[in-house]
Design an enzyme around this catalytic site. Structure first.
Site, PDB file in Angstrom:
ATOM      1  N   CYS A 271     -18.693 -12.394 -19.992  1.00 41.31           N
ATOM      2  CA  CYS A 271     -19.846 -12.438 -20.592  1.00 41.31           C
ATOM      3  C   CYS A 271     -19.948 -14.084 -21.653  1.00 41.31           C
ATOM      4  CB  CYS A 271     -20.475 -11.311 -20.927  1.00 41.31           C
ATOM      5  SG  CYS A 271     -22.447 -10.721 -21.804  1.00 41.31           S
TER       6      CYS A 271
ATOM      7  N   CYS B 285     -27.231  -9.586 -16.192  1.00 42.34           N
ATOM      8  CA  CYS B 285     -26.691  -8.958 -16.653  1.00 42.34           C
ATOM      9  C   CYS B 285     -27.861  -9.715 -18.229  1.00 42.34           C
ATOM     10  CB  CYS B 285     -25.640  -9.852 -17.816  1.00 42.34           C
ATOM     11  SG  CYS B 285     -24.760  -9.254 -19.153  1.00 42.34           S
TER      12      CYS B 285
ATOM     13  N   CYS C  83     -23.025  -7.240 -19.240  1.00 39.38           N
ATOM     14  CA  CYS C  83     -21.287  -7.324 -17.929  1.00 39.38           C
ATOM     15  C   CYS C  83     -20.606  -6.416 -18.795  1.00 39.38           C
ATOM     16  CB  CYS C  83     -21.160  -8.731 -18.251  1.00 39.38           C
ATOM     17  SG  CYS C  83     -21.989 -10.329 -17.428  1.00 39.38           S
TER      18      CYS C  83
ATOM     19  N   GLY D  96       0.697  -0.879  -0.184  1.00 39.42           N
ATOM     20  CA  GLY D  96       0.096  -0.025   0.088  1.00 39.42           C
ATOM     21  C   GLY D  96       0.290   1.873   0.188  1.00 39.42           C
TER      22      GLY D  96
ATOM     23  N   CYS E 262     -26.325 -11.929 -20.777  1.00 38.01           N
ATOM     24  CA  CYS E 262     -25.971 -13.973 -20.599  1.00 38.01           C
ATOM     25  C   CYS E 262     -26.291 -13.912 -18.963  1.00 38.01           C
ATOM     26  CB  CYS E 262     -24.570 -13.846 -19.979  1.00 38.01           C
ATOM     27  SG  CYS E 262     -24.015 -12.541 -18.899  1.00 38.01           S
TER      28      CYS E 262
END
Lengths: 269, 295
Positions: free
Chosen positions: B274, B243, B268, B34, B246
């Protein structure tokens, strides 16, 4: 003008909160202030007066750790009762002290506030900085403090930009006092405010100082402010403290010619 | 490591000394999760803001036998993704793919693939502004001190403001996280939907900011915790519908405007995810070949 304030003798504590000696600052060859020393006791308000360039702002910066002194010693009594050398603290300790046990009220509220975030967040910042993570609690505390400095609670989500000068200054005070500091530094807190707003702010400050038992070091060039709010007074000239004592004593019976001049320069209405 | 003879570039465009310098920064970044490590960011043959940081990190970690995938907003076929993929095809001659599970290095802008990542994968983020405190505190000297002393109260001021204004934490992307219990980190402009995927991820995550000259990292299996309030806990974005192509649920969706009469669909954002699902026979309500839409 005899409204000066006296500490109840019975409550006068024995140990100083802040102990300063031999404090000096040189800007190269130029003198900022030299050989300043005093003790500040809990609940005591000390005013530093003097004309522009007398070194009073330098002194305040030194005391509050915003500037490193060329010589001298500053000791502060921590909450555990131990007197510690402020200059020997690590930066982390010093910054923690600055946002918990100390406060600093700037002359220009824009310096002491975050102008882009709401009043509530301004007051809450110190709480969040010391680890409070409950939104509802932070907001309740902020609302309470806004009330104590006479800002309507429906202004809590307004940014300080939308506030008047007096309100900004009161918000700055609330922001500093929210963590219940024991020592607050103030740099001309009433500067730039008109007299009626000044009076109200001073009234508020007196009340808060009494209620919370705050120790205050206040820098001002306005003797009336010093008279109203402070117990003790230090007069500075050319970087030196030339006279110090109880506020009433110094203002009613000035010893030094310069202090006499200062006192007699105040306009009487 | 020699580049294909025909290209005229060193392997992966950057010279070896530069790659070593970047690798040193990456190693330091991994050692301090970080923490933003400064590095001598180079001019790349693309404008700042197009992923110069990510490209440099990718160039430094890429080997000849790696398989590269590049996504932009979850999609493999936007200009940015296609250009960067071609760039490394040309300068490094590495294999490229659009299939998440086949890639060893994935450079991304804005998304983490829906397919869970594995231990042998590296995810490289393109970061525009690495400093999470920047918009609250403009001074670099001050933000560095704040990181050094772990003074992160200010970040909560921003979240407080969100709740005060909107009634909930309205930060939907670049949602601040704390890494390994120490450093506050900007997860780059990924939607906060992806924040939980960073937590304890088996893959190595590297972040490159070219203009700001910073590299930071989240090593595998590291705690990544999104900041929040006790009474306003962190939540991921939620979607009303699956979605439209899909039928996937629990994935991040993009809104697609269909006409000028308010028609829209949600699909998606991860195109590979997808397509894989559709190839497996999953259908959404607006699929061209779904039973409802068949003429």
């Amino acid at each position: 003008m005899s409204a000066a304030r006296e500490l109840p003798a019975a409550e006068m504590p024995e140990l100083p909160l802040l102990s300063v000696d031999g404090l000096s600052k040189f800007y190269g060859a130029r003198l900022g202030c030299i050989d300043v020393g005093f003790d500040l006791y809990p609940g005591e308000v000390l005013a530093i007066v003097g004309e522009s360039g007398s070194g009073k702002s330098t002194l305040l910066s030194l005391l509050s750790g915003r500037l490193a002194p060329s010589a001298g010693r500053i000791r502060y009594r921590m909450r555990d009762g131990e007197l510690r050398n402020v200059l020997g603290l690590t930066e982390a300790e010093r910054r923690l002290l600055m946002r918990t046990d100390w406060g600093f009220v700037h002359q220009d509220p824009a310096q002491g506030l975050r102008m882009a975030v709401s009043a509530g967040a301004n007051v809450g910042e110190r709480l969040m900085a010391v680890g409070q993570r409950h939104y509802g609690d932070i907001r309740a505390t902020a609302t309470d403090w806004l009330g104590r400095v006479e800002i309507d609670s429906d202004r809590i989500d307004d940014a300080p930009r939308a506030f008047s000068g007096g309100m900004r200054q009161r918000l700055q005070i609330a922001r500093n006092l929210v963590t219940h500091p024991r020592l607050v530094f103030m740099d001309e807190p009433t500067g730039g405010l008109d007299v009626s707003v000044q009076a109200r702010l001073l009234d508020l400050l007196r009340g808060l100082v009494d209620d919370l038992g705050l120790s205050v070091v206040i820098v001002t060039h306005d003797l009336a402010v010093a008279r109203l709010i402070s117990h003790r007074l230090m007069v500075m000239r050319q970087g030196r403290v030339i006279e110090a004592g109880l506020t009433d004593q110094v203002l009613d019976d000035p010893r030094e010619p310069y202090t006499q001049l200062l006192v007699s320069s105040v306009l009487q209405v | 490591m020699n580049a294909p003879l025909t290209s005229g570039y060193n392997f992966a465009y950057l010279d070896e000394q530069t790659k070593r310098m970047i690798r040193r920064a990456i190693l330091k970044a991994i050692a301090i999760p970080g923490y933003q490590v400064p590095f001598a960011s180079r001019e790349m043959p693309m404008p700042y803001g197009w992923g110069t940081g990510g490209v440099q990190v990718t160039a430094a970690v890429l080997g000849a036998d790696d398989t590269l995938k590049v996504i932009d907003q979850g999609s493999d076929d936007t200009t940015n993704a296609v250009s960067i993929r071609k760039f490394f095809e040309k300068t490094a001659g590495v294999a490229t793919t659009t299939v998440t599970s086949e890639a060893t290095v994935i450079q991304t802008r804005h998304r983490i693939p829906e397919t869970p990542l594995k231990e042998d994968q590296i995810l490289v983020y393109q970061v525009p502004i690495p400093e999470p405190l920047r918009f609250l505190e403009p001074r670099e000297t001050e933000t560095r001190t704040m990181h050094a002393l772990e003074e992160y109260g200010l970040m909560h001021v921003k979240l407080y403001e969100d709740i005060a204004r909107h009634g909930h934490i309205a930060t939907t992307y670049a949602y601040p996280v704390k890494v390994a219990g120490r450093y506050l980190m900007d997860p780059s402009p990924t939607p906060r939907f992806d924040n939980p995927k960073m937590h304890q991820s088996p893959a190595l995550q590297l972040f490159g900011a070219g203009r700001e000259k910073r590299i930071y990292a989240v090593p595998p299996y590291t705690d990544v915790v999104s900041l929040d309030f006790e009474d306003h806990p962190f939540e991921v974005n939620k979607f009303d519908k699956p979605c439209a192509l899909c039928g996937a649920e629990g994935v991040y969706l993009d809104e697609v405007i269909l006409d000028d009469r308010g028609g829209r669909m949600f699909v998606c954002s991860d195109t590979d995810h997808c397509e894989t699902r559709r190839a497996d026979g999953n259908r959404g309500e607006m699929s061209p070949d779904s039973s409802e839409n068949r003429p």
